[in-house]
Write an enzyme that holds these catalytic residues in place. Structure first.
Site, PDB file in Angstrom:
ATOM      1  N   CYS A   3       0.858  -1.194   0.000  1.00 30.23           N
ATOM      2  CA  CYS A   3       0.000   0.000   0.000  1.00 30.23           C
ATOM      3  C   CYS A   3       0.890   1.239   0.000  1.00 30.23           C
ATOM      4  O   CYS A   3       1.739   1.406   0.881  1.00 30.23           O
ATOM      5  CB  CYS A   3      -0.902  -0.033   1.231  1.00 30.23           C
ATOM      6  SG  CYS A   3      -1.748   1.532   1.532  1.00 30.23           S
ATOM      7  N   GLY A  92     -14.421   6.877  -7.898  1.00 27.86           N
ATOM      8  CA  GLY A  92     -13.086   6.996  -8.476  1.00 27.86           C
ATOM      9  C   GLY A  92     -11.957   6.873  -7.470  1.00 27.86           C
ATOM     10  O   GLY A  92     -10.854   7.385  -7.703  1.00 27.86           O
ATOM     11  N   HIS A  99      -8.330   8.198   2.910  1.00 23.57           N
ATOM     12  CA  HIS A  99      -7.719   9.533   2.955  1.00 23.57           C
ATOM     13  C   HIS A  99      -8.784  10.588   2.713  1.00 23.57           C
ATOM     14  O   HIS A  99      -9.715  10.379   1.931  1.00 23.57           O
ATOM     15  CB  HIS A  99      -6.600   9.669   1.917  1.00 23.57           C
ATOM     16  CG  HIS A  99      -6.993   9.229   0.540  1.00 23.57           C
ATOM     17  ND1 HIS A  99      -7.063   7.909   0.170  1.00 23.57           N
ATOM     18  CD2 HIS A  99      -7.358   9.937  -0.551  1.00 23.57           C
ATOM     19  CE1 HIS A  99      -7.453   7.816  -1.089  1.00 23.57           C
ATOM     20  NE2 HIS A  99      -7.649   9.041  -1.553  1.00 23.57           N
TER      21      HIS A  99
END
Ligand code: 5GP
Ligand code: ZN
Length: 113
Positions: A3, A92, A99
Protein backbone atom coordinates in the site's frame (compact mmCIF):
# COMPACT_ATOMS: atom_id res chain seq x y z
CA UNK A 1 0.92 -5.00 2.60
CA UNK A 2 1.59 -3.37 -0.73
CA UNK A 3 0.00 0.00 0.00
CA UNK A 4 1.50 3.32 -1.12
CA UNK A 5 0.15 5.24 1.85
CA UNK A 6 1.33 2.63 4.38
CA UNK A 7 4.78 3.09 2.81
CA UNK A 8 4.47 6.87 3.25
CA UNK A 9 3.53 6.31 6.92
CA UNK A 10 6.60 4.05 7.33
CA UNK A 11 8.82 6.62 5.58
CA UNK A 12 9.63 4.15 2.78
CA UNK A 13 8.19 6.57 0.21
CA UNK A 14 9.02 10.27 0.70
CA UNK A 15 6.25 12.81 1.21
CA UNK A 16 5.91 16.49 2.06
CA UNK A 17 4.44 16.22 5.53
CA UNK A 18 2.17 19.04 6.67
CA UNK A 19 0.98 17.70 10.02
CA UNK A 20 1.40 14.63 12.19
CA UNK A 21 -0.12 13.31 15.41
CA UNK A 22 -0.02 9.94 17.14
CA UNK A 23 -2.63 8.29 14.92
CA UNK A 24 -2.80 10.56 11.86
CA UNK A 25 -0.52 12.06 9.24
CA UNK A 26 -1.14 14.70 6.57
CA UNK A 27 0.99 15.25 3.46
CA UNK A 28 0.79 17.08 0.15
CA UNK A 29 -0.92 15.30 -2.72
CA UNK A 30 1.61 14.40 -5.43
CA UNK A 31 -0.77 15.68 -8.13
CA UNK A 32 -2.29 18.87 -6.72
CA UNK A 33 -5.56 20.14 -8.16
CA UNK A 34 -5.27 23.44 -6.26
CA UNK A 35 -2.50 25.42 -4.50
CA UNK A 36 -3.47 23.62 -1.29
CA UNK A 37 -4.12 19.90 -1.72
CA UNK A 38 -3.31 17.82 1.33
CA UNK A 39 -4.23 14.22 2.16
CA UNK A 40 -5.16 13.44 5.77
CA UNK A 41 -4.86 9.73 6.58
CA UNK A 42 -5.00 7.40 9.55
CA UNK A 43 -1.57 5.80 10.10
CA UNK A 44 -3.35 2.46 10.46
CA UNK A 45 -4.56 0.91 7.24
CA UNK A 46 -8.28 1.04 6.45
CA UNK A 47 -9.34 0.38 2.86
CA UNK A 48 -11.91 3.17 2.93
CA UNK A 49 -14.08 5.30 5.16
CA UNK A 50 -16.44 2.36 5.57
CA UNK A 51 -13.87 0.23 7.41
CA UNK A 52 -13.18 2.77 10.18
CA UNK A 53 -15.13 1.52 13.20
CA UNK A 54 -17.13 4.26 14.88
CA UNK A 55 -15.79 2.87 18.17
CA UNK A 56 -12.37 4.30 17.17
CA UNK A 57 -13.29 7.61 18.72
CA UNK A 58 -9.71 8.71 19.41
CA UNK A 59 -8.81 8.24 15.75
CA UNK A 60 -11.96 9.98 14.51
CA UNK A 61 -11.31 12.96 16.77
CA UNK A 62 -7.69 13.12 15.59
CA UNK A 63 -8.79 13.03 11.95
CA UNK A 64 -11.11 16.01 12.44
CA UNK A 65 -8.45 17.82 14.44
CA UNK A 66 -5.86 17.11 11.72
CA UNK A 67 -8.15 18.60 9.06
CA UNK A 68 -8.50 21.75 11.17
CA UNK A 69 -4.74 21.98 11.72
CA UNK A 70 -4.00 21.44 8.03
CA UNK A 71 -6.44 24.25 7.17
CA UNK A 72 -4.67 26.53 9.67
CA UNK A 73 -1.07 25.79 8.67
CA UNK A 74 -1.80 26.03 4.94
CA UNK A 75 -3.62 29.34 5.40
CA UNK A 76 -7.03 28.32 4.08
CA UNK A 77 -8.92 28.21 7.38
CA UNK A 78 -10.34 31.70 6.76
CA UNK A 79 -10.45 31.81 2.95
CA UNK A 80 -12.20 28.44 2.70
CA UNK A 81 -11.48 24.90 1.65
CA UNK A 82 -13.15 21.63 0.69
CA UNK A 83 -12.83 18.24 2.38
CA UNK A 84 -13.71 15.16 0.39
CA UNK A 85 -13.21 11.44 0.34
CA UNK A 86 -13.77 9.04 -2.52
CA UNK A 87 -15.13 5.62 -1.62
CA UNK A 88 -15.00 2.86 -4.19
CA UNK A 89 -15.34 2.52 -7.93
CA UNK A 90 -18.19 4.96 -8.63
CA UNK A 91 -16.41 7.74 -6.79
CA UNK A 92 -13.09 7.00 -8.48
CA UNK A 93 -11.12 5.98 -5.39
CA UNK A 94 -7.63 5.13 -6.64
CA UNK A 95 -5.69 4.53 -3.43
CA UNK A 96 -7.28 2.02 -1.10
CA UNK A 97 -6.01 3.47 2.16
CA UNK A 98 -8.59 5.88 3.55
CA UNK A 99 -7.72 9.53 2.96
CA UNK A 100 -9.46 12.88 3.18
CA UNK A 101 -8.53 15.45 0.53
CA UNK A 102 -8.22 19.01 1.88
CA UNK A 103 -8.37 21.35 -1.10
CA UNK A 104 -8.18 25.14 -1.25
CA UNK A 105 -6.06 28.16 -2.05
CA UNK A 106 -8.18 29.21 -5.03
CA UNK A 107 -11.88 29.63 -5.78
CA UNK A 108 -13.24 26.12 -6.28
CA UNK A 109 -15.95 24.99 -8.69
CA UNK A 110 -19.28 24.41 -6.97
CA UNK A 111 -19.74 21.12 -8.84
CA UNK A 112 -19.71 18.18 -6.42
CA UNK A 113 -20.55 15.23 -8.63
P1 5GP B 1 -8.31 9.08 -4.67
O1 5GP B 1 -8.39 9.08 -6.15
O2 5GP B 1 -8.11 7.67 -4.13
O3 5GP B 1 -9.41 9.81 -3.98
O4 5GP B 1 -7.02 9.92 -4.30
C1 5GP B 1 -5.73 9.40 -4.33
C2 5GP B 1 -4.79 10.58 -4.34
O5 5GP B 1 -3.50 10.11 -3.97
C3 5GP B 1 -4.64 11.25 -5.71
O6 5GP B 1 -5.04 12.63 -5.60
C4 5GP B 1 -3.16 11.09 -6.03
O7 5GP B 1 -2.61 12.22 -6.67
C5 5GP B 1 -2.53 10.84 -4.67
N1 5GP B 1 -1.33 10.01 -4.70
C6 5GP B 1 -1.17 8.82 -5.36
N2 5GP B 1 0.07 8.33 -5.14
C7 5GP B 1 0.70 9.22 -4.33
C8 5GP B 1 2.00 9.25 -3.76
O8 5GP B 1 2.84 8.36 -3.95
N3 5GP B 1 2.31 10.34 -2.97
C9 5GP B 1 1.40 11.33 -2.74
N4 5GP B 1 1.82 12.35 -1.96
N5 5GP B 1 0.16 11.33 -3.26
C10 5GP B 1 -0.19 10.28 -4.05
ZN1 ZN C 1 -2.29 1.38 3.71
Amino acid sequence: MDCIFCKIVQGEIPSKKVYESELVVAFEDINKVAPVHVLVIPKAHYDSLMEIPVSETELIVELIHAIQEVARVTGVAETGFRVLTNKGRSAGQSVFHQHFHVIGGRDLDIKLG
